[in-house]
Design an enzyme around this catalytic site. Sequence first.
Site, PDB file in Angstrom:
ATOM      1  N   ASP A 140      -1.961   7.786   3.492  1.00 34.59           N
ATOM      2  CA  ASP A 140      -1.386   6.362   3.854  1.00 34.59           C
ATOM      3  C   ASP A 140      -2.131   6.083   5.433  1.00 34.59           C
ATOM      4  O   ASP A 140      -2.522   6.999   6.004  1.00 34.59           O
ATOM      5  CB  ASP A 140       0.036   6.442   4.181  1.00 34.59           C
ATOM      6  CG  ASP A 140       0.610   5.035   4.216  1.00 34.59           C
ATOM      7  OD1 ASP A 140      -0.379   4.005   3.794  1.00 34.59           O
ATOM      8  OD2 ASP A 140       1.873   4.487   4.118  1.00 34.59           O
ATOM      9  N   GLU A 141      -2.260   4.820   5.825  1.00 34.83           N
ATOM     10  CA  GLU A 141      -2.947   4.549   7.020  1.00 34.83           C
ATOM     11  C   GLU A 141      -4.240   4.889   7.158  1.00 34.83           C
ATOM     12  O   GLU A 141      -4.537   5.618   8.168  1.00 34.83           O
ATOM     13  CB  GLU A 141      -2.035   4.661   8.040  1.00 34.83           C
ATOM     14  CG  GLU A 141      -0.417   4.261   8.044  1.00 34.83           C
ATOM     15  CD  GLU A 141      -0.283   2.663   8.463  1.00 34.83           C
ATOM     16  OE1 GLU A 141      -1.297   2.077   8.742  1.00 34.83           O
ATOM     17  OE2 GLU A 141       0.717   2.364   8.428  1.00 34.83           O
ATOM     18  N   ARG A 191       4.959  -7.588  11.350  1.00 39.36           N
ATOM     19  CA  ARG A 191       6.086  -6.633  10.958  1.00 39.36           C
ATOM     20  C   ARG A 191       7.252  -7.686  10.429  1.00 39.36           C
ATOM     21  O   ARG A 191       8.273  -7.354  10.255  1.00 39.36           O
ATOM     22  CB  ARG A 191       6.554  -5.948  12.156  1.00 39.36           C
ATOM     23  CG  ARG A 191       5.549  -4.938  12.655  1.00 39.36           C
ATOM     24  CD  ARG A 191       5.040  -4.140  11.629  1.00 39.36           C
ATOM     25  NE  ARG A 191       3.840  -4.265  11.239  1.00 39.36           N
ATOM     26  CZ  ARG A 191       3.260  -3.970  10.016  1.00 39.36           C
ATOM     27  NH1 ARG A 191       4.016  -3.059   9.110  1.00 39.36           N
ATOM     28  NH2 ARG A 191       2.067  -4.079   9.345  1.00 39.36           N
ATOM     29  N   LYS A 211       0.964  -1.240  -0.009  1.00 38.81           N
ATOM     30  CA  LYS A 211      -0.046  -0.068   0.028  1.00 38.81           C
ATOM     31  C   LYS A 211       0.963   1.323  -0.190  1.00 38.81           C
ATOM     32  O   LYS A 211       0.422   2.157  -0.924  1.00 38.81           O
ATOM     33  CB  LYS A 211      -0.931   0.075   1.343  1.00 38.81           C
ATOM     34  CG  LYS A 211      -2.008  -1.161   1.177  1.00 38.81           C
ATOM     35  CD  LYS A 211      -3.031  -1.047   2.292  1.00 38.81           C
ATOM     36  CE  LYS A 211      -2.011  -1.096   3.905  1.00 38.81           C
ATOM     37  NZ  LYS A 211      -1.448  -2.436   3.992  1.00 38.81           N
ATOM     38  N   THR A 212       1.838   1.218   0.971  1.00 36.80           N
ATOM     39  CA  THR A 212       2.744   2.445   1.035  1.00 36.80           C
ATOM     40  C   THR A 212       3.536   2.603  -0.486  1.00 36.80           C
ATOM     41  O   THR A 212       3.679   3.769  -0.886  1.00 36.80           O
ATOM     42  CB  THR A 212       3.548   2.156   2.276  1.00 36.80           C
ATOM     43  OG1 THR A 212       2.858   2.182   3.482  1.00 36.80           O
ATOM     44  CG2 THR A 212       4.338   3.394   2.427  1.00 36.80           C
ATOM     45  N   GLN A 222      -5.866  -2.964  10.727  1.00 30.73           N
ATOM     46  CA  GLN A 222      -4.672  -2.506  11.269  1.00 30.73           C
ATOM     47  C   GLN A 222      -5.039  -1.447  11.733  1.00 30.73           C
ATOM     48  O   GLN A 222      -4.157  -0.418  12.221  1.00 30.73           O
ATOM     49  CB  GLN A 222      -3.402  -2.316  10.313  1.00 30.73           C
ATOM     50  CG  GLN A 222      -2.748  -3.679   9.792  1.00 30.73           C
ATOM     51  CD  GLN A 222      -1.641  -3.100   9.047  1.00 30.73           C
ATOM     52  OE1 GLN A 222      -0.617  -3.002   9.624  1.00 30.73           O
ATOM     53  NE2 GLN A 222      -1.781  -3.541   7.632  1.00 30.73           N
TER      54      GLN A 222
HETATM   55  P1  ATP Z   1       1.466  -2.181   5.872  1.00 28.90           P
HETATM   56  O1  ATP Z   1       0.015  -2.644   5.999  1.00 28.90           O
HETATM   57  O2  ATP Z   1       2.259  -2.987   6.992  1.00 28.90           O
HETATM   58  O3  ATP Z   1       1.886  -0.539   6.086  1.00 28.90           O
HETATM   59  P2  ATP Z   1       1.951  -2.044   3.198  1.00 28.90           P
HETATM   60  O4  ATP Z   1       0.727  -2.607   2.496  1.00 28.90           O
HETATM   61  O5  ATP Z   1       2.313  -0.496   3.057  1.00 28.90           O
HETATM   62  O6  ATP Z   1       2.338  -2.777   4.481  1.00 28.90           O
HETATM   63  P3  ATP Z   1       4.688  -1.926   1.904  1.00 28.90           P
HETATM   64  O7  ATP Z   1       5.223  -1.512   3.038  1.00 28.90           O
HETATM   65  O8  ATP Z   1       4.323  -0.831   0.818  1.00 28.90           O
HETATM   66  O9  ATP Z   1       3.173  -2.633   2.311  1.00 28.90           O
HETATM   67  O10 ATP Z   1       5.248  -3.223   1.335  1.00 28.90           O
HETATM   68  C1  ATP Z   1       5.780  -4.300   2.063  1.00 28.90           C
HETATM   69  C2  ATP Z   1       6.999  -4.725   1.548  1.00 28.90           C
HETATM   70  O11 ATP Z   1       7.058  -5.408   0.260  1.00 28.90           O
HETATM   71  C3  ATP Z   1       8.146  -3.727   1.166  1.00 28.90           C
HETATM   72  O12 ATP Z   1       9.392  -4.239   1.480  1.00 28.90           O
HETATM   73  C4  ATP Z   1       7.969  -3.437  -0.211  1.00 28.90           C
HETATM   74  O13 ATP Z   1       9.240  -2.974  -0.793  1.00 28.90           O
HETATM   75  C5  ATP Z   1       7.658  -4.831  -0.825  1.00 28.90           C
HETATM   76  N1  ATP Z   1       6.932  -4.744  -2.045  1.00 28.90           N
HETATM   77  C6  ATP Z   1       5.731  -4.421  -2.259  1.00 28.90           C
HETATM   78  N2  ATP Z   1       5.275  -4.636  -3.622  1.00 28.90           N
HETATM   79  C7  ATP Z   1       6.204  -5.162  -4.059  1.00 28.90           C
HETATM   80  C8  ATP Z   1       6.386  -5.762  -5.450  1.00 28.90           C
HETATM   81  N3  ATP Z   1       5.573  -5.688  -6.367  1.00 28.90           N
HETATM   82  N4  ATP Z   1       7.501  -6.412  -5.801  1.00 28.90           N
HETATM   83  C9  ATP Z   1       8.422  -6.594  -4.940  1.00 28.90           C
HETATM   84  N5  ATP Z   1       8.442  -6.052  -3.678  1.00 28.90           N
HETATM   85  C10 ATP Z   1       7.317  -5.408  -3.216  1.00 28.90           C
HETATM   86 MG    MG Z   2       2.268   0.705   4.675  1.00 29.55          MG
END
Ligand code: ATP
Ligand code: MG
Length: 721
Positions: free
Chosen positions: A220-221, A605, A35-36, A251
Amino acid sequence: MDVSDIFDNLNEAQRQAVTSESAHLLVLAGAGSGKTRVIAHRVAWLVKALKNSPHSLLTVTFTNKAANEMKGRIESLIGQDMADFWCGTFHGIAHRLLRRHWKEASLRKEFAILDSEDQYRVIKRVCKSMGLDETKWPAKQIQWYINKEKDECRRANQSEAGNDYFIEQMTKVYLEYEQLCERESLVDFGELLLRTLILLSTNQDLLSHYQKRFKHILVDEFQDTNEVQYQLLFLLKGKESSYTAVGDDDQSIYGWRGAKSDNINRFTQDFSGTDIVRLEQNYRSTQTILDAANSVIKNNQSRMGKELWTNQKEGEKISIYSAYNEDDEARYVVGTIQSWADQGRALDETAILYRSNAQSRALEEVILREGLPYRIYGGQRFYERVEIKNAMAYIRLIYGREDDAAFERVINLPPRGIGTKTLDVIRKKAKEENYSLWKASCDLIKNDGLTSRARGSLSRFMKDLENLQTEIENLELKKVVDHTIQRSGLIEYHKKEAGEKGRTRVENLAELVSAAGDFEPELEDEETPILKSFIDHAALDAGEEQAEEHESAIQLMTLHSAKGLEFPLVLITGFEENLFPHRLSIAEPGQLEEERRLCYVGMTRAMEKLCIIHAEMRNLHGMETFNPPSRFLREIPPELTVEIRTGGAVSRKSFEAKGIIVQGEIPETDLVLGQRVVHEVFGEGVILNYEGHGANARVEVNFDSSETKWLMASYAKLRPI
Ligand code: ATP
Ligand code: MG
């Protein structure tokens, strides 16, 4: 740089989100699904492919650290400086707006930010001036009330007390507090947001300016936005603005601070034309970790429901360690981290998570003993440390004598014989005349309103400050801070403190000088003097439950502040009933679910390895407690875990066999769970559990000499110790 680079390492759903051209976009997805990442890439896309100016974008992150990382990520993606790009927390952005438009917001130019502790002091002062009994009206509770009202966008005169005496009284304090803040131009954290909301909603020109400016707003969040934040977003919606919100209802962990995950549903209604994108692939964790987290969160009733999958390998099983007490827990944790490091892995890949800040002490002791570098996030952040706040108070007073919170903090620090009586006289005078404590002191000195001793000390203190002011004029920031710390007498004062504590404090003061040396004000703040920017920076930073950058060190933080982050090795400590889930949440289904979400956040995490630790006995807040393992442990399928040691009394199996966890007093007996008792034959032990009641009541006792036994309460003749 090629636009297609933005698509590297994005899956199909992510790509769809990044390039979405619908009016608004909601990305609803579980932990670690990117997402981030989508936000960062979407900003890059908007700038690079669609030629939006960074000036026309606004991105809201949950912490300042996240904002900095986001900016860095985007800049490296597009190879372009994002100087004019607004990216920050809700508080940071509100602060920026108020600094720019202080006049329209009816503030003084040099308004001061009250962090939570300052706010507490001010409220205490208000209560005192109103003659309220502290035992009946604790300032902490009033502070909580006021903040909740502000989060809900209510001013004191908008509270609806009805016939509720409690609320009526709270509202009175709120009103007095509001007036005092108004008089002294003080702005607490909730006020930053509420005031910005009012500023924009009452000033059409300003509002349309920002509505036109921000073509794209990305948040975000989103699940953790509260009412005032939501209103602010809604207000900024102009004819052409497009919103991107990303979040995960599983979350949502700030309900206790007014966050509403229901804002997700509200968003789709209020922002018509919203395209919803779901991401289901997790890129962060091993299959084992993900399965475990999914099985825990499944137990929540109120959730939108989604499953995550991963391409990653199965990975290691989750280690469960049943520690004897908190020291044993800390030894295990540190041992695990040391073997991690022995395998050539970095310390900053490891994080120790806990439910409450107080748990860090025992962990810190062992880490210190082992001489390992560590960094605590949250509770004891640098700018929250008492010695730093004292030094900052001197600096604040030099900047503006009207800063009463700062004045109170240092008037007798280092001690100079100005007692609470004198301070009371000054406060009274200030209240009567409706001006600052500094002015009141000047008048009292002039007009003989104090004992000669108090007058002497007070005027020396004030003169010293005046001199200090002259001495630092035209010095650069670093020298100003250095000089102030030296001349304030704080260094001498802390040097006299015994042992390690005093030494650390002196070191921290030295660190503040380096911090000032490194300090660079925000670009847009050119008008504000650097000293003021530094003061604001310290106040905002102290209020944030987040991390600062550090080279390789173990990271310690609460589960709350771990949100959004990821670490190869995660150790969750204190996995015990009453601690996690927190004692106060157990009876309330809604709150219990929030605790479970927190557990989900914690577990997700971990990238490679997750360890969960619970202790049979724990010294916390100066009390010995005995709690069974957390119910969340039972929600993890046993085949995903490996028990590291079952020597302890509460093995996982015995715990599972028992079914429901109970707590508190055992009905119809004079025994209490966790109590130490003595048995004629088995000796001393601790009551862990019970079943049934009355004549059939059975209790489980963990005896010091042998293992755990179930005994009939009516025959066992257990005597409390
Ligand atoms: P959270 O809910 O914990 O905030 P999030 O959904 O925001 O998580 P991110 O932090 O954006 O998730 O991504 C999680 C991890 O996966 C990061 O290390 C990111 O670089 C990696 N990642 C996300 N998408 C891809 C992708 N398509 N290919 C490779 N790595 C990815
Ligand atoms: Mg995130």
